[in-house]
Enzyme design. Structure first.
Site, PDB file in Angstrom:
ATOM      1  N   GLU A 289       9.793  -5.290  -5.507  1.00 31.09           N
ATOM      2  CA  GLU A 289       8.666  -6.002  -4.873  1.00 31.09           C
ATOM      3  C   GLU A 289       8.656  -7.433  -5.397  1.00 31.09           C
ATOM      4  OE1 GLU A 289       6.008  -5.646  -2.587  1.00 31.09           O
ATOM      5  OE2 GLU A 289       5.702  -7.717  -3.243  1.00 31.09           O
TER       6      GLU A 289
ATOM      7  N   CYS B   3      -3.492  -3.396  11.660  1.00 33.41           N
ATOM      8  CA  CYS B   3      -4.922  -3.278  11.963  1.00 33.41           C
ATOM      9  C   CYS B   3      -5.293  -3.981  13.271  1.00 33.41           C
ATOM     10  CB  CYS B   3      -5.792  -3.808  10.826  1.00 33.41           C
ATOM     11  SG  CYS B   3      -7.497  -3.218  11.022  1.00 33.41           S
TER      12      CYS B   3
ATOM     13  N   ASP C 283       3.756   0.167   7.768  1.00 33.17           N
ATOM     14  CA  ASP C 283       3.847  -0.708   8.940  1.00 33.17           C
ATOM     15  C   ASP C 283       5.270  -0.953   9.440  1.00 33.17           C
ATOM     16  OD1 ASP C 283       1.166  -0.921   8.414  1.00 33.17           O
ATOM     17  OD2 ASP C 283       1.198  -3.046   7.881  1.00 33.17           O
TER      18      ASP C 283
ATOM     19  N   LYS D 150      -1.017   0.682  12.915  1.00 36.30           N
ATOM     20  CA  LYS D 150      -0.554   0.309  11.568  1.00 36.30           C
ATOM     21  C   LYS D 150      -1.738  -0.019  10.655  1.00 36.30           C
ATOM     22  CE  LYS D 150       3.693   0.672  12.994  1.00 36.30           C
ATOM     23  NZ  LYS D 150       4.294   1.994  12.901  1.00 36.30           N
ATOM     24  N   THR D 151      -2.134   0.938   9.838  1.00 34.21           N
ATOM     25  CA  THR D 151      -3.290   0.773   8.944  1.00 34.21           C
ATOM     26  C   THR D 151      -3.032   1.444   7.598  1.00 34.21           C
ATOM     27  OG1 THR D 151      -4.312   2.826   9.713  1.00 34.21           O
ATOM     28  CG2 THR D 151      -4.931   0.826  10.887  1.00 34.21           C
TER      29      THR D 151
ATOM     30  N   CYS E 136      -9.630   2.906  11.987  1.00 31.72           N
ATOM     31  CA  CYS E 136      -9.932   1.476  12.021  1.00 31.72           C
ATOM     32  C   CYS E 136     -11.452   1.292  12.005  1.00 31.72           C
ATOM     33  CB  CYS E 136      -9.318   0.882  13.297  1.00 31.72           C
ATOM     34  SG  CYS E 136      -9.357  -0.907  13.274  1.00 31.72           S
TER      35      CYS E 136
ATOM     36  N   GLN F 111      -5.450  -5.656   1.752  1.00 27.93           N
ATOM     37  CA  GLN F 111      -5.604  -6.504   2.941  1.00 27.93           C
ATOM     38  C   GLN F 111      -6.841  -6.186   3.785  1.00 27.93           C
ATOM     39  OE1 GLN F 111      -1.644  -6.871   4.987  1.00 27.93           O
ATOM     40  NE2 GLN F 111      -0.852  -6.013   3.091  1.00 27.93           N
TER      41      GLN F 111
ATOM     42  N   SER G 257       0.828  -1.215   0.000  1.00 19.44           N
ATOM     43  CA  SER G 257       0.000   0.000   0.000  1.00 19.44           C
ATOM     44  C   SER G 257       0.864   1.267   0.000  1.00 19.44           C
ATOM     45  CB  SER G 257      -0.895   0.030   1.239  1.00 19.44           C
ATOM     46  OG  SER G 257      -1.662  -1.148   1.287  1.00 19.44           O
TER      47      SER G 257
HETATM   48  P1  FAD Z   1       2.181  -3.850   2.947  1.00 13.39           P
HETATM   49  O1  FAD Z   1       0.987  -3.338   2.230  1.00 13.39           O
HETATM   50  O2  FAD Z   1       2.031  -5.111   3.720  1.00 13.39           O
HETATM   51  O3  FAD Z   1       3.348  -4.004   1.868  1.00 13.39           O
HETATM   52  C1  FAD Z   1       4.660  -4.402   2.178  1.00 13.39           C
HETATM   53  C2  FAD Z   1       5.302  -4.921   0.902  1.00 13.39           C
HETATM   54  O4  FAD Z   1       6.699  -5.071   1.111  1.00 13.39           O
HETATM   55  C3  FAD Z   1       4.763  -6.279   0.483  1.00 13.39           C
HETATM   56  O5  FAD Z   1       4.215  -6.212  -0.797  1.00 13.39           O
HETATM   57  C4  FAD Z   1       5.965  -7.195   0.563  1.00 13.39           C
HETATM   58  O6  FAD Z   1       5.981  -8.185  -0.449  1.00 13.39           O
HETATM   59  C5  FAD Z   1       7.120  -6.205   0.392  1.00 13.39           C
HETATM   60  N1  FAD Z   1       8.381  -6.678   0.956  1.00 13.39           N
HETATM   61  C6  FAD Z   1       8.594  -7.331   2.123  1.00 13.39           C
HETATM   62  N2  FAD Z   1       9.886  -7.634   2.263  1.00 13.39           N
HETATM   63  C7  FAD Z   1      10.525  -7.161   1.162  1.00 13.39           C
HETATM   64  C8  FAD Z   1      11.872  -7.180   0.723  1.00 13.39           C
HETATM   65  N3  FAD Z   1      12.831  -7.745   1.441  1.00 13.39           N
HETATM   66  N4  FAD Z   1      12.167  -6.583  -0.461  1.00 13.39           N
HETATM   67  C9  FAD Z   1      11.206  -6.006  -1.210  1.00 13.39           C
HETATM   68  N5  FAD Z   1       9.911  -5.973  -0.845  1.00 13.39           N
HETATM   69  C10 FAD Z   1       9.576  -6.547   0.318  1.00 13.39           C
HETATM   70  N6  FAD Z   1      -5.896  -1.043   7.305  1.00 13.39           N
HETATM   71  C11 FAD Z   1      -6.897  -0.105   7.284  1.00 13.39           C
HETATM   72  O7  FAD Z   1      -6.628   1.073   7.086  1.00 13.39           O
HETATM   73  N7  FAD Z   1      -8.212  -0.437   7.459  1.00 13.39           N
HETATM   74  C12 FAD Z   1      -8.580  -1.720   7.660  1.00 13.39           C
HETATM   75  O8  FAD Z   1      -9.769  -2.001   7.816  1.00 13.39           O
HETATM   76  C13 FAD Z   1      -7.564  -2.738   7.681  1.00 13.39           C
HETATM   77  N8  FAD Z   1      -7.880  -4.031   7.875  1.00 13.39           N
HETATM   78  C14 FAD Z   1      -6.911  -4.998   7.819  1.00 13.39           C
HETATM   79  C15 FAD Z   1      -7.280  -6.323   7.994  1.00 13.39           C
HETATM   80  C16 FAD Z   1      -6.342  -7.330   7.914  1.00 13.39           C
HETATM   81  C17 FAD Z   1      -6.759  -8.752   8.113  1.00 13.39           C
HETATM   82  C18 FAD Z   1      -4.985  -7.015   7.604  1.00 13.39           C
HETATM   83  C19 FAD Z   1      -3.963  -8.116   7.454  1.00 13.39           C
HETATM   84  C20 FAD Z   1      -4.599  -5.694   7.455  1.00 13.39           C
HETATM   85  C21 FAD Z   1      -5.558  -4.666   7.573  1.00 13.39           C
HETATM   86  N9  FAD Z   1      -5.204  -3.322   7.461  1.00 13.39           N
HETATM   87  C22 FAD Z   1      -6.208  -2.340   7.486  1.00 13.39           C
HETATM   88  C23 FAD Z   1      -3.775  -2.928   7.521  1.00 13.39           C
HETATM   89  C24 FAD Z   1      -3.159  -2.615   6.196  1.00 13.39           C
HETATM   90  O9  FAD Z   1      -3.380  -3.629   5.244  1.00 13.39           O
HETATM   91  C25 FAD Z   1      -1.663  -2.364   6.361  1.00 13.39           C
HETATM   92  O10 FAD Z   1      -1.478  -1.454   7.409  1.00 13.39           O
HETATM   93  C26 FAD Z   1      -1.058  -1.797   5.075  1.00 13.39           C
HETATM   94  O11 FAD Z   1      -1.170  -2.706   4.040  1.00 13.39           O
HETATM   95  C27 FAD Z   1       0.379  -1.360   5.304  1.00 13.39           C
HETATM   96  O12 FAD Z   1       0.985  -0.975   4.113  1.00 13.39           O
HETATM   97  P2  FAD Z   1       2.571  -1.189   3.914  1.00 13.39           P
HETATM   98  O13 FAD Z   1       2.884  -0.652   2.585  1.00 13.39           O
HETATM   99  O14 FAD Z   1       3.287  -0.679   5.092  1.00 13.39           O
HETATM  100  O15 FAD Z   1       2.735  -2.772   3.953  1.00 13.39           O
END
Ligand code: FAD
Ligand code: UQ1
Length: 441
Positions: free
Chosen positions: A62, A191, A326, A334-335, A370, A70, A40
Site C-alpha cells: 500500500e 458509492c 471496487d 461499489k461500497t 447506501c 471515505q 477498506s
Molecule cells: P479503497 O478503500 O479505495 O482502497 C484501495 C487501495 O488500493 C488504496 O489505499 C490505494 O492506495 C491502493 N492502491 C491503488 N493502486 C495500488 C497499487 N498499484 N499498488 C498497491 N496499492 C494500490 N461506501 C459505503 O459503504 N457507504 C457510504 O456511505 C460511502 N460513501 C462514500 C462517499 C464517498 C465520497 C466516497 C469517495 C466513497 C464512499 N463509499 C461509501 C465507497 C467506499 O469508500 C469504497 O467502496 C471502499 O473504500 C472500497 O474499498 P476498496 O478496498 O475496494 O478500495
C-alpha cells in the site's frame, strides 16, 4: 517469508564524459498471501488472515501513509464531520503480524505468482488478493483540476478526493445566488448515492442560510435513472421534486471554463452539448481501476476490472487469485458495505483453498448498502443485492426518510468501521437482519 537484497551499481558514461552512478534496488520477498492495496478491503482482509498466520506470512502493499474512511467525505462536505476524523496513519492500523510494504505494485506476473513494485521489488506469493479500489480521473474533464485548485473562489468543489473535500463546505457557504450544479459522471463510481447526497445537503444548507430562493439547483446525471434500484429511485424522485431540484438524465460534464464560471455538458443520447453558468459546481469525477491493474490485461475484463466469479470473487483463470471491493467486475454497487459482506465469503473460500479444502456453502449475493442522506437529520438507507431487490436490515420501511438511519450513518458507522471492520470483525449486517426479522428473511 524471506527478503533478499541485491544492490546493483551501474556506471554510465554520458556524452559530456561525466560519470554518474545509479543504484538499482532489488529486494525479493516471498509470502503466503499477498494483498495488493490497503484500503477498506485490503486492511479488513489482512486483519482476518493475520489471526491464522505467522509474522510476515501476509504482506500488504500500500503506497499511502494515510488510510481514509471515505464514507465520511460526504459528511465533511456538509459540515457534519471534520476532515481530521476521516483518516488514520496506515502504520497504526496495519494488522499485527502483517508486513507492510509501502510501495505500489506496477506489474503483475500471475503465471509466475509474482508481482513487481515501483521500487523494483519482486514479491512472490502462494495466494494473492487484489484490493486496489478505483482512481479518480478529474483530468478527463478539461479545466477541472485548475478550477478545483482555486476553490472556494472558483465555486468548483468535490467530496470525492481527500485533496479537495475540505473545500466543499466553504464553497457551499460562499454561495449567494445563481446555479448550483451537481454532477454524476459517465463511468462506474464508488458509492453511486454520494453525488446526490451532497446535492440534498447543499439544498438544506442553502435553506438554513436563507439563500435557497436565490438558488437554481440541478442534479445532472449520466445515468438514465436517479438510482439503480427502482423502489428507492421512486422515493428519491419524490425527494428531489419536494426540494425543487431539477434532475437532468443521460447528461455528463465534459469541460469547465473556470474564468467564465461556465460548464459544458453533453447529452449522451444525441451527443449535443450545452453550456451552463454556475455559481457552485460539485464534480463527481469519472473513475476507473488503477492503471497498473488495467495494464494487466490477462487479469482484467475489457473495462479494466479484475475478472472474478461473482459468488466467491475468485479469479476466473487463476485459482490462487481473489479480488475484493471496487476493483473487481462483480456487478454490485461499489461500497464499503459491499466490501464487508464480501469479506466473509472471500475469507472462507480463500482460507479453505489455502488449507487444501473446498468451501461449498458461502456465497456473495451482491449485498450493498447506501445511506442516502436527504438533508440534515434524514436518510433513506438503501440495501439491496445483485437482483436489485431490497435486502433491508431493519423492520421498518427503509424507502422512507428516517432520522434513525441518519444517526446510524453519522454516529454508528465510523466506530463500526475503525474498531470492527478494520479488525476483521464486521461482515455486514446479515446476522442482525435475520435477528430483527425473527429469522423470516
Ligand atoms: P479503497 O478503500 O479505495 O482502497 C484501495 C487501495 O488500493 C488504496 O489505499 C490505494 O492506495 C491502493 N492502491 C491503488 N493502486 C495500488 C497499487 N498499484 N499498488 C498497491 N496499492 C494500490 N461506501 C459505503 O459503504 N457507504 C457510504 O456511505 C460511502 N460513501 C462514500 C462517499 C464517498 C465520497 C466516497 C469517495 C466513497 C464512499 N463509499 C461509501 C465507497 C467506499 O469508500 C469504497 O467502496 C471502499 O473504500 C472500497 O474499498 P476498496 O478496498 O475496494 O478500495
Ligand atoms: C455497512 O456495513 C457499512 O460498512 C461498514 C457501511 O459503510 C460505511 C454503511 O454505510 C452501511 C449502511 C453498512 C450496512 C450496515 C447496517 C447496520 C445496515
Amino acid at each position: 517469508m524471506f527478503a533478499v537484497k541485491h544492490f546493483v551499481r551501474v556506471n554510465l558514461n554520458s556524452n559530456n564524459n561525466s560519470i554518474s552512478k545509479i543504484s538499482i534496488r532489488t529486494i525479493n520477498h516471498q509470502c503466503r498471501l499477498l494483498i495488493v492495496g490497503g484500503g477498506s478491503g485490503g486492511m479488513s482482509m489482512g486483519a482476518k488472515f493475520a489471526k491464522d498466520y505467522k509474522q510476515d506470512d501476509i504482506i500488504i502493499v500500500e503506497p499511502s501513509n494515510l488510510h481514509y474512511y471515505q464514507p465520511m467525505f460526504t459528511l465533511i462536505g456538509g459540515g457534519i464531520k471534520t476532515f481530521d476524523k476521516s483518516h488514520r496513519q496506515t502504520k497504526n492500523i496495519i494488522p499485527k503480524k502483517v508486513k507492510w510494504i509501502q510501495d505500489s505494485v506496477t506489474q503483475f506476473k500471475p503465471n509466475d505468482s509474482m508481482v513487481i513494485t515501483s521500487e523494483g521489488d519482486k514479491i512472490s506469493y502462494d495466494y494473492m488478493l487484489v484490493a486496489m479500489g478505483l482512481v479518480l480521473n478529474y483530468n478527463q474533464i478539461k479545466g477541472c483540476e485548475e478550477a478545483l485548485a482555486c476553490a472556494p473562489d472558483s465555486g468548483v468543489c468535490s467530496i470525492y478526493s481527500p485533496k479537495y473535500v475540505s473545500q466543499v463546505l466553504p464553497t457551499l457557504e460562499n454561495f449567494k445566488s445563481g446555479n448550483a450544479l451537481f454532477t454524476f459522471p459517465h463511468s462506474p463510481v464508488k458509492c453511486p448515492g454520494a453525488p446526490q447526497k451532497i446535492c440534498y445537503l447543499a439544498e438544506h444548507l442553502f435553506r438554513k442560510r436563507n439563500v435557497r430562493d436565490k438558488a437554481n439547483i440541478s442534479y445532472i446525471t449520466a445515468l438514465p435513472v436517479i438510482f439503480g434500484v427502482k423502489e428507492y429511485a421512486k422515493s428519491l424522485v419524490k425527494v428531489a421534486a419536494k426540494k425543487k431540484i431539477n434532475v437532468k438524465y443521460s447528461t455528463h460534464l465534459v469541460e469547465i471554463f473556470p474564468d467564465k464560471k461556465e460548464a459544458v455538458f453533453q447529452n449522451l443520447n444525441d451527443k449535443s452539448c450545452t453550456t451552463e453558468k454556475y455559481s457552485v459546481l460539485h464534480v463527481t469525477p469519472p473513475q476507473s481501476t488503477p492503471p497498473e491493474l488495467k495494464a494487466a490485461t490477462h487479469l482484467t475484463n475489457e473495462a479494466g476490472f479484475l475478472d472474478v466469479k461473482k459468488h466467491n470473487l475468485q479469479h476466473v483463470k487463476y485459482p490462487n487469485i481473489f479480488g475484493i471491493g471496487d476493483c473487481t467486475n462483480s456487478p454490485n454497487s461499489k461500497t464499503v458495505a459491499a466490501v464487508a459482506a464480501q469479506s466473509q465469503v472471500v475469507y472462507k473460500h480463500l482460507k479453505a483453498l489455502m488449507d487444501g479444502k473446498v468451501e461449498k456453502q458461502s456465497k456473495y449475493d451482491g449485498y450493498a448498502s447506501c445511506p442516502l442522506l436527504t438533508g440534515y437529520g434524514t436518510c433513506i438507507l438503501a440495501e439491496f443485492d445483485y437482483n436489485l431487490e431490497r435486502k433491508e436490515t431493519f423492520p421498518i420501511d427503509q424507502r422512507k426518510e428516517s432520522w434513525l438511519m441518519y444517526q446510524l450513518k453519522k454516529e454508528a458507522m465510523p466506530p463500526l468501521y475503525w474498531h470492527l471492520m478494520l479488525n476483521g470483525y464486521w461482515n455486514g449486517p446479515e446476522f442482525y437482519r435475520k435477528m430483527l426479522h425473527l429469522g423470516m428473511v
